[in-house]
Design a protein around this motif. Structure first.
Motif, PDB file in Angstrom:
ATOM      1  N   UNK A  62       0.780  -1.234   0.000  1.00  0.00           N
ATOM      2  CA  UNK A  62       0.000   0.000   0.000  1.00  0.00           C
ATOM      3  C   UNK A  62       0.814   1.287   0.000  1.00  0.00           C
ATOM      4  N   UNK A  63       2.139   1.177   0.114  1.00  0.00           N
ATOM      5  CA  UNK A  63       2.947   2.398   0.196  1.00  0.00           C
ATOM      6  C   UNK A  63       4.087   2.362  -0.827  1.00  0.00           C
ATOM      7  N   UNK A  64       4.474   3.530  -1.325  1.00  0.00           N
ATOM      8  CA  UNK A  64       5.575   3.584  -2.289  1.00  0.00           C
ATOM      9  C   UNK A  64       6.886   3.162  -1.646  1.00  0.00           C
ATOM     10  N   UNK A  66       9.654   4.434  -1.991  1.00  0.00           N
ATOM     11  CA  UNK A  66      10.378   5.632  -1.551  1.00  0.00           C
ATOM     12  C   UNK A  66      10.020   5.990  -0.109  1.00  0.00           C
ATOM     13  N   UNK A  67       8.722   5.930   0.186  1.00  0.00           N
ATOM     14  CA  UNK A  67       8.255   6.219   1.542  1.00  0.00           C
ATOM     15  C   UNK A  67       8.768   5.153   2.505  1.00  0.00           C
ATOM     16  N   UNK A  70      12.310   5.920   3.378  1.00  0.00           N
ATOM     17  CA  UNK A  70      12.434   7.013   4.346  1.00  0.00           C
ATOM     18  C   UNK A  70      12.027   6.547   5.738  1.00  0.00           C
ATOM     19  N   UNK A  71      10.961   5.748   5.789  1.00  0.00           N
ATOM     20  CA  UNK A  71      10.498   5.269   7.098  1.00  0.00           C
ATOM     21  C   UNK A  71      11.582   4.456   7.780  1.00  0.00           C
ATOM     22  N   UNK A 166      16.981   2.020  -8.097  1.00  0.00           N
ATOM     23  CA  UNK A 166      17.393   3.328  -8.617  1.00  0.00           C
ATOM     24  C   UNK A 166      17.029   4.458  -7.656  1.00  0.00           C
ATOM     25  N   UNK A 167      16.196   4.150  -6.655  1.00  0.00           N
ATOM     26  CA  UNK A 167      15.789   5.212  -5.721  1.00  0.00           C
ATOM     27  C   UNK A 167      16.651   5.234  -4.455  1.00  0.00           C
ATOM     28  N   UNK A 169      19.565   6.108  -4.019  1.00  0.00           N
ATOM     29  CA  UNK A 169      20.440   7.282  -3.889  1.00  0.00           C
ATOM     30  C   UNK A 169      19.788   8.370  -3.038  1.00  0.00           C
ATOM     31  N   UNK A 170      18.458   8.341  -2.911  1.00  0.00           N
ATOM     32  CA  UNK A 170      17.784   9.408  -2.160  1.00  0.00           C
ATOM     33  C   UNK A 170      18.175   9.430  -0.684  1.00  0.00           C
TER      34      UNK A 170
END
Lengths: 231, 236, 257
Positions: A62-64, A66-67, A70-71, A166-167, A169-170
């Motif tokens: 249910x969540x990206x 990316x999120x 971060x979490x 690929x994400x 790096x954030x």
């Protein structure tokens, strides 16, 4: 745009491919362990754990990513600080591996569960009819067939995870994209960097697809359509 | 460090305001992608000479690379192209006057087109060959049969996949924050750094995405029930 | 000896077995006939607890299992004493012919691999599939698959082999080879309970016939009596219909020619 820069960037970026692949391998390994455990919990509807597994799967679905990243990156240190473990200075790779592992785990669990449910009932009955117990039936008859059936979905999921890396790096991971960003900062040729990155990702995906489809053919030799013996 | 639970609610209301932008970044590409997908599917199923290979490559390349690449390639590449064209043909547009959002929408539409074409193709191939033959047997043209018989059934078959791609793109839209779009994730990022409460802000964002996903799953389940009435078999 | 005592089974509110008693002596071949929905397959599946009876006892070779108290271990013991041949063959798809036959020997009976292999080859030869020993089920015809199914059951050397409509899923031209194998095994004195639609085969191979309808045994006895001289109206009607169908089939064939 300067094509020669792409030739120039290519070796610089591909020398960081192993970091990307490392993330992927770690994620798949963690994901497999979690996936099998969660799938079994769901299949046998283990009281209590089944509900937890449902929430876990629902949340990851249910969540990206990316999120999720971060979490974990901000949340895990907070959580571990409660038990006096300090990971605030840990390599960001660790957080990435955990996040992608958790994410893979949720998808693998559902893939495995679906495949186990997809094995014909007759197989279970045949196993029981020759006197197997539940564990023997599961380990010798159902799981081998289910894992083969799950393979194409599993392969898709792995390729999806590769693209998700690929994400990373954030949160400051020095993988291919991370390295690309430093190249952009020093060369100011962002487009060329991203073209090079795209070519590398595409190449890796094509290789993975080829590899998976070869192993799929080997694995599914009993599934038919291949070599029907006409003797 | 402690978790500030009340702040999660504050963040929630703040971030929620970015929902419309997330919806735009999700839905516009899906709609344009659907049209692209139909085009690509027809080209691939009919094996139209010349562009058939191109269509295959388009699908393969976009499915084989991360969406982040698509966004960056369009966002970085298209302005160069536009400026070049403007210079050559003496147009008065300048790439800097085009909002970044437009590039994001274009890039993700291309992404969606590739995934949509696979879904539509699978749906069409899943429709029983006999349906097409029956349609032609009562005198329908190929186009009529496609439009009136095959396509509606294909859509019904594809519903679960369409739901999945919606959820997928809802999540993919979060990447737009990397090119400073203030959609849900971008908003969460701003709330986080303004208040230095990162975890709380991302928890709030996660809850919103999670809620949206659950709602879309429920809606799909309802739609599926309605659409597949004819599929249920047995005597009603 | 196999004994069933007062076997009852219901699905939801529907009582599909209304208290069945049956005794099968060692070496006997018993065929269960009856119209579809009569409960004959359910009865067969109750013998190895693939369906758990709601009431009654199953006794195989002095080992008694009460349907109500039966625990996992008892059911397992019961299943080790029986073997089943399925309508849809149910061969293990990921295993070759010989692996299918060896599986039970190695995993359930804990026989050493080499002994198992030797025994498996013998049984596979018996069903005439030596050349196919290393083929996967998908590479075999339906008839061949069912012969492997029979071999898998036979290899376990069970007290009884339960055959659930072994030829119903087969194309007509493949029925014969399977029936022939069953007959050959029957002649060896293996105890069998067969649920079948092949009336003339049942007549040929059985020592004893049970006719079931609507969840109960209507009539039972030796084949000559049941077929030539049935007492019950329902039995008569069933055979009359079967005969008519066979006649129709024959006349259709003659007409076609």
């Amino acid at each position: 745009m300067d094509i020669t820069l792409i030739v120039d960037f290519f070796p610089k970026l591909i020398s960081y491919l192993h970091i990307t692949l490392l993330i992927l391998v770690a994620a798949v390994a963690i994901g497999l362990v979690i996936g099998v455990v969660i799938a079994l919990i769901r299949i046998y509807k283990v009281p209590g754990f089944n509900q937890l597994a449902l929430i876990y799967i629902s949340f990851m679905r249910g969540t990206p990513i990316l999120i999720q990243l971060f979490l974990i990156y901000f949340g895990l240190p907070t959580l571990l600080a409660l038990v006096h473990i300090d990971v605030s200075r840990a390599n960001p790779l660790l957080f990435v591996a955990i996040t992608y592992g958790l994410s893979c785990g949720a998808s693998f669990a559902e893939i495995i569960r679906g495949a186990v449910n997809g094995v014909e009932k007759g197989q279970t009955e045949a196993a029981y009819s020759i006197g197997m117990n539940e564990k023997q039936m599961m380990v010798r008859i159902i799981l081998p067939q289910a894992l083969v059936m799950a393979f194409p979905n599993f392969a898709n999921s792995v390729i999806g995870s590769l693209k998700d890396t690929s994400l990373a790096f954030t949160i400051g991971v020095m993988d291919m994209v991370g390295r690309g960003n430093t190249l952009i900062a020093s060369s100011l040729h962002a487009l060329e960097v991203y073209i090079t990155l795209s070519i590398i990702y595409y190449g890796v995906v094509i290789c993975l697809e080829k590899g998976f489809s070869l192993s799929e053919k080997k694995l599914q030799r009993f599934e038919g359509s291949l070599a029907v013996d006409t003797k | 460090m402690q978790i500030d639970i009340p702040f999660i609610f504050t963040a929630l209301t703040e971030i929620f305001k970015a929902l419309p932008l997330t919806m735009i970044i999700t839905l516009v590409p899906l709609m344009i992608g659907f049209l692209i997908g139909i085009g690509i599917t027809l080209i691939r199923i009919r094996k139209v000479k010349g562009i058939y290979r191109l269509a295959n490559f388009y699908v393969s390349f976009l499915r084989g690379t991360p969406a982040l690449m698509h966004i960056m390639l369009i966002y970085l590449g298209l302005p160069l192209l536009i400026d070049k064209m403007a210079e050559t043909f003496h147009w008065s547009i300048q790439s800097t006057s085009i909002p970044i959002l437009l590039f994001v929408l274009m890039a993700l539409s291309l992404t969606a087109g590739a995934y949509m074409s696979e879904i539509i193709r699978a749906g069409i191939l899943a429709v029983d060959q006999g349906q097409l033959e029956a349609a032609e047997s009562i005198g329908m043209t190929g186009f009529q049969a496609m439009r009136r018989i095959v396509f509606p059934q294909a859509i019904a078959i594809s519903l679960p996949n369409l739901c999945n791609i919606f959820i997928g793109f809802l999540h993919t839209s979060s990447i737009a924050f990397i090119v400073s779009q203030k959609e849900l994730t971008g908003a969460a990022n701003i709330v986080a750094s303004n208040n230095l409460k990162f975890l709380e802000a991302y928890i709030a964002a996660a809850l919103i995405y999670w809620g949206l996903t659950i709602i879309s799953e429920k809606v799909t389940a309802l739609l599926e029930k309605r659409v597949t009435v004819y599929n249920r078999g047995g005597v009603a | 000896m196999i004994q069933l005592r007062n076997i009852q089974k219901s699905f939801g509110n529907q009582l599909v077995l209304k208290g069945i008693d049956l005794t099968v002596n060692k070496g006997e071949v018993v065929s269960i006939l009856g119209p579809s929905g009569s409960g004959k397959t359910t009865l067969l599946r109750c013998i190895n607890f693939l369906e758990r009876p709601n009431e009654g006892q199953v006794i195989v070779d002095d080992f008694k299992v009460n349907s109500k108290q039966a625990n996992k271990k008892e059911i397992l013991t019961l299943r080790k004493k029986t073997a089943m041949v399925f309508q849809q063959y149910n061969l293990f798809k990921h295993k070759t012919v010989i692996e299918n036959v060896m599986e039970g020997l190695i995993i359930v009976q804990k026989q050493p691999k080499e002994t198992a292999r030797k025994l498996a080859m013998e049984v596979i030869e018996k069903v005439g599939l030596t050349e196919k020993a290393n083929a996967y089920p998908v590479q075999l015809s339906g008839g061949q698959q069912q012969r492997v199914g029979i071999a898998r059951a036979l290899a376990l050397n069970p007290e009884v082999i339960l055959l659930d409509e072994p030829t119903s899923a087969l194309d007509p031209e493949l029925v014969f080879e399977v029936l022939e194998v069953i007959k050959r095994i029957a002649d060896e004195g293996i105890t069998m309970i067969i649920v079948t639609h092949e009336v003339s085969f049942a007549k040929d191979v059985s020592d004893y016939i049970v006719f079931m309808d609507q969840g109960e045994v209507v009539e039972e006895g030796i084949p000559t009596v049941i077929f030539n001289n049935p007492k019950e109206e329902r039995t008569k009607r069933f055979f009359k219909r079967i005969n008519r169908e066979e006649d129709n089939l024959e006349s259709n064939l003659t007409n076609a020619i």
